[in-house]
Design a protein around this motif. Structure first.
Motif, PDB file in Angstrom:
ATOM      1  N   ARG A  91     -11.437  81.513  21.068  1.00 14.78           N
ATOM      2  CA  ARG A  91     -10.896  81.692  22.418  1.00 14.78           C
ATOM      3  C   ARG A  91     -10.907  83.160  22.822  1.00 14.78           C
ATOM      4  NH1 ARG A  91      -7.940  77.318  24.412  1.00 14.78           N
ATOM      5  NH2 ARG A  91      -7.652  75.615  22.928  1.00 14.78           N
ATOM      6  N   LEU A  92     -11.244  83.416  24.077  1.00 14.51           N
ATOM      7  CA  LEU A  92     -11.186  84.763  24.628  1.00 14.51           C
ATOM      8  C   LEU A  92      -9.749  85.081  25.012  1.00 14.51           C
ATOM      9  CD1 LEU A  92     -14.363  84.972  26.867  1.00 14.51           C
ATOM     10  CD2 LEU A  92     -13.694  86.655  25.152  1.00 14.51           C
ATOM     11  N   PHE A  93      -9.223  86.171  24.461  1.00 23.59           N
ATOM     12  CA  PHE A  93      -7.824  86.510  24.664  1.00 23.59           C
ATOM     13  C   PHE A  93      -7.657  87.358  25.922  1.00 23.59           C
ATOM     14  CE2 PHE A  93      -4.030  89.213  23.519  1.00 23.59           C
ATOM     15  CZ  PHE A  93      -3.092  88.203  23.665  1.00 23.59           C
ATOM     16  N   ARG A  94      -6.951  86.803  26.908  1.00 21.04           N
ATOM     17  CA  ARG A  94      -6.552  87.510  28.129  1.00 21.04           C
ATOM     18  C   ARG A  94      -7.718  88.214  28.823  1.00 21.04           C
ATOM     19  NH1 ARG A  94      -0.186  89.341  27.152  1.00 21.04           N
ATOM     20  NH2 ARG A  94       0.475  87.190  26.758  1.00 21.04           N
ATOM     21  N   VAL A  95      -8.837  87.498  28.928  1.00 19.80           N
ATOM     22  CA  VAL A  95     -10.031  88.095  29.521  1.00 19.80           C
ATOM     23  C   VAL A  95      -9.790  88.524  30.961  1.00 19.80           C
ATOM     24  CG1 VAL A  95     -10.958  85.808  30.121  1.00 19.80           C
ATOM     25  CG2 VAL A  95     -12.495  87.769  29.948  1.00 19.80           C
ATOM     26  N   ASP A  96      -9.021  87.750  31.723  1.00 25.88           N
ATOM     27  CA  ASP A  96      -8.798  88.104  33.128  1.00 25.88           C
ATOM     28  C   ASP A  96      -8.007  89.403  33.265  1.00 25.88           C
ATOM     29  OD1 ASP A  96     -10.198  85.908  34.135  1.00 25.88           O
ATOM     30  OD2 ASP A  96      -8.450  84.605  33.960  1.00 25.88           O
ATOM     31  N   ARG A  97      -7.083  89.649  32.359  1.00 31.49           N
ATOM     32  CA  ARG A  97      -6.334  90.914  32.398  1.00 31.49           C
ATOM     33  C   ARG A  97      -7.253  92.089  32.053  1.00 31.49           C
ATOM     34  NH1 ARG A  97      -0.128  89.728  30.325  1.00 31.49           N
ATOM     35  NH2 ARG A  97      -0.050  87.548  30.964  1.00 31.49           N
ATOM     36  N   HIS A  98      -8.138  91.872  31.107  1.00 30.86           N
ATOM     37  CA  HIS A  98      -9.105  92.914  30.774  1.00 30.86           C
ATOM     38  C   HIS A  98     -10.006  93.226  31.968  1.00 30.86           C
ATOM     39  CE1 HIS A  98      -8.510  93.765  26.508  1.00 30.86           C
ATOM     40  NE2 HIS A  98      -8.274  92.478  26.312  1.00 30.86           N
ATOM     41  N   LEU A  99     -10.483  92.184  32.636  1.00 26.31           N
ATOM     42  CA  LEU A  99     -11.375  92.403  33.765  1.00 26.31           C
ATOM     43  C   LEU A  99     -10.656  93.072  34.932  1.00 26.31           C
ATOM     44  CD1 LEU A  99     -13.454  89.095  33.712  1.00 26.31           C
ATOM     45  CD2 LEU A  99     -14.133  91.368  32.899  1.00 26.31           C
ATOM     46  N   ALA A 100      -9.390  92.726  35.128  1.00 28.26           N
ATOM     47  CA  ALA A 100      -8.606  93.385  36.178  1.00 28.26           C
ATOM     48  C   ALA A 100      -8.460  94.867  35.871  1.00 28.26           C
ATOM     49  CB  ALA A 100      -7.241  92.719  36.307  1.00 28.26           C
ATOM     50  N   ARG A 101      -8.242  95.215  34.601  1.00 24.26           N
ATOM     51  CA  ARG A 101      -8.128  96.622  34.220  1.00 24.26           C
ATOM     52  C   ARG A 101      -9.468  97.333  34.379  1.00 24.26           C
ATOM     53  NH1 ARG A 101      -5.855  97.995  28.332  1.00 24.26           N
ATOM     54  NH2 ARG A 101      -7.941  97.306  27.748  1.00 24.26           N
ATOM     55  N   LEU A 102     -10.554  96.645  34.053  1.00 23.33           N
ATOM     56  CA  LEU A 102     -11.888  97.217  34.258  1.00 23.33           C
ATOM     57  C   LEU A 102     -12.113  97.551  35.727  1.00 23.33           C
ATOM     58  CD1 LEU A 102     -14.759  97.711  32.855  1.00 23.33           C
ATOM     59  CD2 LEU A 102     -15.363  95.513  33.900  1.00 23.33           C
ATOM     60  N   ALA A 103     -11.700  96.650  36.613  1.00 27.01           N
ATOM     61  CA  ALA A 103     -11.889  96.870  38.049  1.00 27.01           C
ATOM     62  C   ALA A 103     -11.119  98.099  38.522  1.00 27.01           C
ATOM     63  CB  ALA A 103     -11.458  95.631  38.827  1.00 27.01           C
ATOM     64  N   VAL A 104      -9.904  98.266  38.012  1.00 25.85           N
ATOM     65  CA  VAL A 104      -9.106  99.437  38.392  1.00 25.85           C
ATOM     66  C   VAL A 104      -9.759 100.712  37.874  1.00 25.85           C
ATOM     67  CG1 VAL A 104      -6.894 100.611  38.064  1.00 25.85           C
ATOM     68  CG2 VAL A 104      -6.944  98.159  38.546  1.00 25.85           C
ATOM     69  N   GLY A 105     -10.224 100.685  36.627  1.00 28.15           N
ATOM     70  CA  GLY A 105     -10.875 101.857  36.062  1.00 28.15           C
ATOM     71  C   GLY A 105     -12.137 102.227  36.820  1.00 28.15           C
ATOM     72  N   ALA A 106     -12.936 101.218  37.184  1.00 25.61           N
ATOM     73  CA  ALA A 106     -14.160 101.475  37.937  1.00 25.61           C
ATOM     74  C   ALA A 106     -13.842 102.080  39.299  1.00 25.61           C
ATOM     75  CB  ALA A 106     -14.952 100.182  38.097  1.00 25.61           C
ATOM     76  N   LYS A 107     -12.813 101.559  39.948  1.00 29.57           N
ATOM     77  CA  LYS A 107     -12.411 102.116  41.246  1.00 29.57           C
ATOM     78  C   LYS A 107     -11.961 103.570  41.089  1.00 29.57           C
ATOM     79  CE  LYS A 107     -10.099  99.577  44.164  1.00 29.57           C
ATOM     80  NZ  LYS A 107      -8.982  98.829  44.848  1.00 29.57           N
ATOM     81  N   ALA A 108     -11.216 103.838  40.023  1.00 30.15           N
ATOM     82  CA  ALA A 108     -10.689 105.182  39.810  1.00 30.15           C
ATOM     83  C   ALA A 108     -11.793 106.218  39.641  1.00 30.15           C
ATOM     84  CB  ALA A 108      -9.763 105.196  38.595  1.00 30.15           C
ATOM     85  N   VAL A 109     -12.906 105.821  39.010  1.00 29.72           N
ATOM     86  CA  VAL A 109     -14.001 106.777  38.798  1.00 29.72           C
ATOM     87  C   VAL A 109     -15.100 106.631  39.849  1.00 29.72           C
ATOM     88  CG1 VAL A 109     -13.525 106.906  36.331  1.00 29.72           C
ATOM     89  CG2 VAL A 109     -15.248 105.292  37.156  1.00 29.72           C
TER      90      VAL A 109
END
Length: 297
Positions: A40-58
């Protein structure tokens, strides 16, 4: 080990990245490390949400929607076929001419790697980790916000190198004010009595997905969880201490700078949190690889 790149899944040996990609040349990009536990993928949606924030920040526009990125992660994990695995989803600034100017890159790069990761041996997990305090410091948030999982991990690599050269397993990093930030690639916790403390993100640590999970678990078993600035003394005074992370899981600290923490062994609370964290990882998320003889959900 499998990689999704250029729209298809291939063996890692067959995957190539352009040498003028600014992610390679300048560490210009973001990533997420995720965990496959019991298929099972653990909390993939939370990881992707954090990725989106990081991408926006840079200032990188994600090349795919979050749903599409989730599909890429799942596709690659299925192709890898292992029920225990590490997933790294990487978004780079993209290919461009030499020079640090991000605006010269026409479109972001994207790839996903799924394979094994073993930060610590079974023996290290059994006995707990020996840490040193690194001479390298985490930068202030106004210089580089450590909540962004960028591709530049030089500080972490140098801290780990320093630890290994000094005969330790890992390193504790302080910020410019002398407060504990985190370990080389993991969050840190100190337990004293029934109070579990961890540094706030403002002290230079990653806002870890597994950090948050362990905090919730700790509260559920009656511990008081606080985010506060910590010094080395807080670890010397702790009954137990441990690290958390996608690659690390939950793993005890046995010593810091040659001083024993608590009993010098993995304590009962750390052991319990380790087991409960594992149970959570095995039960959450969409099943992508069925157990032997089972049926995939």
């Amino acid at each position: 080990m499998k990689t999704w790149i250029d729209g298809r899944v291939v063996d890692v040996a067959d995957a190539t990245v352009n040498v003028t990609d600014h992610g390679l040349l300048y560490g210009d990009g973001v990533f997420e490390g995720m965990r496959v536990a019991a298929g099972r993928l653990f909390r993939v949606d939370r990881h992707l949400a954090r990725l989106a924030v990081g991408a926006k920040a840079v200032g990188i526009a994600l090349p795919r929607s979050l749903d599409e990125l989730r599909g890429i992660v799942e596709e690659t994990a299925r192709a890898n076929g292992e029920r225990e695995a590490y997933v790294r989803l990487v978004v780079t600034r993209g290919v461009g001419p030499l020079g640090v100017d991000p605006t010269t890159c026409e479109r972001p790069g994207l790839f996903c790697i799924v394979g094994a990761i073993r930060l610590f041996s079974d023996e290290q997990r059994r006995r707990g980790l020996e840490l040193i305090t690194s001479s390298h410091r985490r930068p202030n948030a106004d210089a580089l916000d450590m909540r962004i999982k960028s591709l530049n991990y030089l500080g972490s690599a140098l801290a780990k190198l320093e630890a290994r050269q000094r005969g330790a397993d890992d390193a504790l990093l302080l910020n410019a004010r002398g407060h504990v930030a985190e370990a080389s690639v993991a969050n840190v916790f100190a337990l004293r009595g029934d109070v579990l403390s961890t540094p706030p993100v403002t002290d230079g640590c990653l806002e870890g997905i597994n950090r948050a999970a362990v905090m919730d678990i700790a509260r559920s078993i009656g511990l008081t969880v606080v985010e506060r600035s910590l010094g080395r003394l807080d670890f010397f005074a702790a009954d137990e201490a441990f690290l958390t992370g996608t690659g690390a899981g939950v793993i005890a600290m046995r010593s810091l700078d040659g001083r024993t923490i608590g009993s010098g062994e993995c304590g009962p609370v750390t052991s319990r949190l380790t087991a409960l964290h594992r149970r959570l990882a095995e039960s959450e998320g969409v099943e992508i690889i069925a157990p032997p003889g089972g049926h995939q959900a």
